[in-house]
Design a protein around this motif. Structure first.
Motif, PDB file in Angstrom:
ATOM      1  N   PRO A  35     -84.844 -29.270 -31.090  1.00 34.94           N
ATOM      2  CA  PRO A  35     -84.011 -28.060 -31.051  1.00 34.94           C
ATOM      3  C   PRO A  35     -84.670 -26.912 -31.810  1.00 34.94           C
ATOM      4  O   PRO A  35     -85.403 -27.116 -32.780  1.00 34.94           O
ATOM      5  CB  PRO A  35     -82.711 -28.501 -31.733  1.00 34.94           C
ATOM      6  CG  PRO A  35     -82.696 -29.985 -31.612  1.00 34.94           C
ATOM      7  CD  PRO A  35     -84.130 -30.423 -31.669  1.00 34.94           C
ATOM      8  N   SER A  36     -84.413 -25.706 -31.359  1.00 30.18           N
ATOM      9  CA  SER A  36     -85.002 -24.526 -31.987  1.00 30.18           C
ATOM     10  C   SER A  36     -84.309 -24.202 -33.303  1.00 30.18           C
ATOM     11  O   SER A  36     -83.082 -24.188 -33.390  1.00 30.18           O
ATOM     12  CB  SER A  36     -84.891 -23.322 -31.053  1.00 30.18           C
ATOM     13  OG  SER A  36     -85.369 -22.156 -31.699  1.00 30.18           O
ATOM     14  N   LEU A  37     -85.122 -23.942 -34.328  1.00 27.66           N
ATOM     15  CA  LEU A  37     -84.605 -23.414 -35.590  1.00 27.66           C
ATOM     16  C   LEU A  37     -84.932 -21.934 -35.730  1.00 27.66           C
ATOM     17  O   LEU A  37     -84.636 -21.325 -36.758  1.00 27.66           O
ATOM     18  CB  LEU A  37     -85.190 -24.196 -36.771  1.00 27.66           C
ATOM     19  CG  LEU A  37     -84.798 -25.673 -36.859  1.00 27.66           C
ATOM     20  CD1 LEU A  37     -85.406 -26.322 -38.090  1.00 27.66           C
ATOM     21  CD2 LEU A  37     -83.286 -25.831 -36.881  1.00 27.66           C
ATOM     22  N   SER A  38     -85.567 -21.356 -34.714  1.00 28.66           N
ATOM     23  CA  SER A  38     -85.898 -19.930 -34.723  1.00 28.66           C
ATOM     24  C   SER A  38     -84.793 -19.094 -34.086  1.00 28.66           C
ATOM     25  O   SER A  38     -84.468 -18.003 -34.570  1.00 28.66           O
ATOM     26  CB  SER A  38     -87.217 -19.690 -33.975  1.00 28.66           C
ATOM     27  OG  SER A  38     -88.285 -20.391 -34.555  1.00 28.66           O
ATOM     28  N   PHE A  39     -84.210 -19.601 -33.021  1.00 26.88           N
ATOM     29  CA  PHE A  39     -83.192 -18.844 -32.298  1.00 26.88           C
ATOM     30  C   PHE A  39     -81.864 -18.915 -33.041  1.00 26.88           C
ATOM     31  O   PHE A  39     -81.463 -19.965 -33.542  1.00 26.88           O
ATOM     32  CB  PHE A  39     -83.015 -19.416 -30.891  1.00 26.88           C
ATOM     33  CG  PHE A  39     -84.050 -18.952 -29.907  1.00 26.88           C
ATOM     34  CD1 PHE A  39     -83.670 -18.305 -28.739  1.00 26.88           C
ATOM     35  CD2 PHE A  39     -85.400 -19.165 -30.144  1.00 26.88           C
ATOM     36  CE1 PHE A  39     -84.623 -17.884 -27.816  1.00 26.88           C
ATOM     37  CE2 PHE A  39     -86.364 -18.747 -29.239  1.00 26.88           C
ATOM     38  CZ  PHE A  39     -85.978 -18.101 -28.078  1.00 26.88           C
ATOM     39  N   VAL A  40     -81.185 -17.791 -33.095  1.00 27.71           N
ATOM     40  CA  VAL A  40     -79.853 -17.755 -33.698  1.00 27.71           C
ATOM     41  C   VAL A  40     -78.918 -18.695 -32.943  1.00 27.71           C
ATOM     42  O   VAL A  40     -78.142 -19.433 -33.540  1.00 27.71           O
ATOM     43  CB  VAL A  40     -79.302 -16.314 -33.696  1.00 27.71           C
ATOM     44  CG1 VAL A  40     -77.846 -16.297 -34.161  1.00 27.71           C
ATOM     45  CG2 VAL A  40     -80.147 -15.429 -34.590  1.00 27.71           C
ATOM     46  N   ASN A  41     -79.021 -18.655 -31.627  1.00 31.60           N
ATOM     47  CA  ASN A  41     -78.284 -19.588 -30.779  1.00 31.60           C
ATOM     48  C   ASN A  41     -79.304 -20.499 -30.098  1.00 31.60           C
ATOM     49  O   ASN A  41     -79.933 -20.103 -29.099  1.00 31.60           O
ATOM     50  CB  ASN A  41     -77.457 -18.840 -29.735  1.00 31.60           C
ATOM     51  CG  ASN A  41     -76.639 -19.792 -28.857  1.00 31.60           C
ATOM     52  OD1 ASN A  41     -76.635 -21.009 -29.066  1.00 31.60           O
ATOM     53  ND2 ASN A  41     -75.956 -19.237 -27.867  1.00 31.60           N
TER      54      ASN A  41
ATOM     55  N   ASP B  36     -92.579 -21.949 -31.398  1.00 29.76           N
ATOM     56  CA  ASP B  36     -91.282 -22.395 -31.917  1.00 29.76           C
ATOM     57  C   ASP B  36     -91.411 -23.802 -32.510  1.00 29.76           C
ATOM     58  O   ASP B  36     -90.990 -24.797 -31.922  1.00 29.76           O
ATOM     59  CB  ASP B  36     -90.233 -22.371 -30.811  1.00 29.76           C
ATOM     60  CG  ASP B  36     -88.824 -22.359 -31.379  1.00 29.76           C
ATOM     61  OD1 ASP B  36     -88.687 -22.377 -32.621  1.00 29.76           O
ATOM     62  OD2 ASP B  36     -87.859 -22.325 -30.594  1.00 29.76           O
ATOM     63  N   THR B  37     -92.002 -23.857 -33.698  1.00 27.58           N
ATOM     64  CA  THR B  37     -92.193 -25.114 -34.405  1.00 27.58           C
ATOM     65  C   THR B  37     -92.008 -24.889 -35.892  1.00 27.58           C
ATOM     66  O   THR B  37     -92.298 -23.809 -36.409  1.00 27.58           O
ATOM     67  CB  THR B  37     -93.598 -25.689 -34.145  1.00 27.58           C
ATOM     68  OG1 THR B  37     -93.771 -26.905 -34.889  1.00 27.58           O
ATOM     69  CG2 THR B  37     -94.685 -24.705 -34.547  1.00 27.58           C
ATOM     70  N   THR B  38     -91.495 -25.917 -36.577  1.00 27.14           N
ATOM     71  CA  THR B  38     -91.363 -25.856 -38.031  1.00 27.14           C
ATOM     72  C   THR B  38     -92.512 -26.575 -38.727  1.00 27.14           C
ATOM     73  O   THR B  38     -92.551 -26.621 -39.958  1.00 27.14           O
ATOM     74  CB  THR B  38     -90.039 -26.501 -38.474  1.00 27.14           C
ATOM     75  OG1 THR B  38     -90.028 -27.876 -38.049  1.00 27.14           O
ATOM     76  CG2 THR B  38     -88.847 -25.779 -37.869  1.00 27.14           C
ATOM     77  N   LYS B  39     -93.445 -27.123 -37.955  1.00 25.12           N
ATOM     78  CA  LYS B  39     -94.556 -27.866 -38.533  1.00 25.12           C
ATOM     79  C   LYS B  39     -95.701 -26.924 -38.897  1.00 25.12           C
ATOM     80  O   LYS B  39     -95.710 -25.753 -38.522  1.00 25.12           O
ATOM     81  CB  LYS B  39     -95.027 -28.941 -37.557  1.00 25.12           C
ATOM     82  CG  LYS B  39     -93.937 -29.956 -37.233  1.00 25.12           C
ATOM     83  CD  LYS B  39     -94.399 -30.983 -36.227  1.00 25.12           C
ATOM     84  CE  LYS B  39     -93.286 -31.963 -35.884  1.00 25.12           C
ATOM     85  NZ  LYS B  39     -93.711 -32.960 -34.870  1.00 25.12           N
TER      86      LYS B  39
ATOM     87  N   VAL C 161     -90.549  -4.824 -27.803  1.00 23.66           N
ATOM     88  CA  VAL C 161     -90.792  -6.237 -28.093  1.00 23.66           C
ATOM     89  C   VAL C 161     -89.911  -6.693 -29.251  1.00 23.66           C
ATOM     90  O   VAL C 161     -89.285  -7.760 -29.206  1.00 23.66           O
ATOM     91  CB  VAL C 161     -92.281  -6.477 -28.422  1.00 23.66           C
ATOM     92  CG1 VAL C 161     -92.502  -7.930 -28.846  1.00 23.66           C
ATOM     93  CG2 VAL C 161     -93.148  -6.146 -27.220  1.00 23.66           C
ATOM     94  N   LEU C 162     -89.859  -5.896 -30.307  1.00 26.95           N
ATOM     95  CA  LEU C 162     -89.091  -6.279 -31.489  1.00 26.95           C
ATOM     96  C   LEU C 162     -87.593  -6.284 -31.217  1.00 26.95           C
ATOM     97  O   LEU C 162     -86.854  -7.104 -31.778  1.00 26.95           O
ATOM     98  CB  LEU C 162     -89.426  -5.343 -32.647  1.00 26.95           C
ATOM     99  CG  LEU C 162     -90.892  -5.382 -33.102  1.00 26.95           C
ATOM    100  CD1 LEU C 162     -91.127  -4.385 -34.231  1.00 26.95           C
ATOM    101  CD2 LEU C 162     -91.302  -6.774 -33.522  1.00 26.95           C
ATOM    102  N   ILE C 163     -87.133  -5.393 -30.369  1.00 27.02           N
ATOM    103  CA  ILE C 163     -85.716  -5.411 -29.981  1.00 27.02           C
ATOM    104  C   ILE C 163     -85.398  -6.712 -29.250  1.00 27.02           C
ATOM    105  O   ILE C 163     -84.383  -7.371 -29.526  1.00 27.02           O
ATOM    106  CB  ILE C 163     -85.376  -4.191 -29.112  1.00 27.02           C
ATOM    107  CG1 ILE C 163     -85.438  -2.905 -29.945  1.00 27.02           C
ATOM    108  CG2 ILE C 163     -83.998  -4.347 -28.472  1.00 27.02           C
ATOM    109  CD1 ILE C 163     -85.268  -1.630 -29.132  1.00 27.02           C
ATOM    110  N   SER C 164     -86.276  -7.100 -28.342  1.00 27.57           N
ATOM    111  CA  SER C 164     -86.064  -8.355 -27.614  1.00 27.57           C
ATOM    112  C   SER C 164     -86.128  -9.555 -28.559  1.00 27.57           C
ATOM    113  O   SER C 164     -85.320 -10.483 -28.457  1.00 27.57           O
ATOM    114  CB  SER C 164     -87.119  -8.500 -26.509  1.00 27.57           C
ATOM    115  OG  SER C 164     -86.912  -9.672 -25.759  1.00 27.57           O
ATOM    116  N   LEU C 165     -87.087  -9.534 -29.495  1.00 30.36           N
ATOM    117  CA  LEU C 165     -87.182 -10.615 -30.481  1.00 30.36           C
ATOM    118  C   LEU C 165     -85.905 -10.724 -31.298  1.00 30.36           C
ATOM    119  O   LEU C 165     -85.434 -11.826 -31.592  1.00 30.36           O
ATOM    120  CB  LEU C 165     -88.378 -10.374 -31.399  1.00 30.36           C
ATOM    121  CG  LEU C 165     -88.542 -11.355 -32.569  1.00 30.36           C
ATOM    122  CD1 LEU C 165     -88.835 -12.761 -32.061  1.00 30.36           C
ATOM    123  CD2 LEU C 165     -89.638 -10.883 -33.517  1.00 30.36           C
ATOM    124  N   SER C 166     -85.314  -9.572 -31.664  1.00 27.87           N
ATOM    125  CA  SER C 166     -84.088  -9.595 -32.465  1.00 27.87           C
ATOM    126  C   SER C 166     -82.935 -10.240 -31.715  1.00 27.87           C
ATOM    127  O   SER C 166     -82.045 -10.834 -32.327  1.00 27.87           O
ATOM    128  CB  SER C 166     -83.708  -8.173 -32.893  1.00 27.87           C
ATOM    129  OG  SER C 166     -83.224  -7.407 -31.795  1.00 27.87           O
TER     130      SER C 166
END
Length: 239
Positions: free
Chosen positions: A83-89, A185-188, A222-227
């Motif tokens: 599971p993603s820990l980067s995405f808010v959802n 998208d990794t925590t490693k 790009v940053l708006i989309s990332l947010s």
């Protein structure tokens, strides 16, 4: 009489030689198109040939919103990704959407070998790079190499590549003024290598998805989309 050598079972196949001189080491240097792995332990050296290598173009699916693509090494890798820990959802990363885009502008390649997933994204000549998370040094990261691995970096300087937070993110500004973002998208522990001309190289334990935002008309877009994916705490991603 001399005792016969006793074999000890186990991963490294160590041999204990009793009453005999140690044989000279011999290394087989024939490759046969495959990778060679050397194991050394207790003075015993072995060369192992392995063909457990995967490589190719990453597969993609649109997610989140128009212009955002998720890339995986294969459909199987996509299905078993953590599971993603980067995405808010986190569900936003797992849910494909309908889009008007027919094919990605840039497709990363991958190679999986010895438990590592190596991703390369080739961009047009003259592309400049920014981001790489919370690190020291200049704003532009072109030609730099960063490791996303948290450290207590008291007294850090320009050459310190790991600080208190890790964000495997690269903002690429293309020669025509457009921009795109790359998120591993990794925590490693992840290596971000921007030393090759106009190339983003990511190395981390297998397997992990790569999210590409854009290209969009500007870095701001790009940053708006990332947010929309990670929330509004963007200062650690940008600088």
């Amino acid at each position: 009489r001399k005792e016969r050598p006793k074999r000890v079972g186990g991963f490294h196949d160590i041999y204990l030689l009793i009453g005999r001189k140690e044989r000279p080491k011999r290394v087989n240097k024939r490759l046969s198109g495959e990778r060679l792995v050397v194991s050394k332990m207790a003075g015993y050296e072995r060369m192992t040939v392995t063909s457990d290598v995967k490589s190719g173009n990453m597969v993609f699916e649109p997610i989140l919103e128009e212009g955002v693509l998720r890339f995986d090494c294969s459909a199987d890798d996509r299905n078993v990704a953590l599971p993603s820990l980067s995405f808010v959802n986190p569900k936003d990363r797992e849910t494909p959407i309908m889009t008007t885009d027919k094919a990605p502008s840039f497709t990363p390649t991958f190679e999986c070998v010895l438990g590592q997933q190596i991703v390369n994204l080739q961009l047009p000549s003259g592309t400049s790079f920014y981001g790489t998370g919370e690190v020291s040094g200049q704003l532009e990261r072109t030609g730099k190499r960063v490791f996303t691995w948290n450290t207590a970096a008291w007294g850090y300087g320009p050459g310190t590549t790991s600080l208190y937070q890790s964000h495997p993110w690269v903002l690429a500004v293309l020669p025509n003024g457009e921009a795109l973002g790359v998120l591993a998208d990794t925590t490693k522990r992840c290596e971000i290598d921007l030393r090759q001309k106009s190339t983003v190289k990511l190395v981390a334990p297998s397997s992990y998805p790569v999210i590409i935002f854009g290209p969009f008309p500007s870095a701001t877009d790009v940053l708006i989309s990332l947010s929309h994916a990670v929330g509004n705490c963007l200062n650690h991603f940008i600088f």
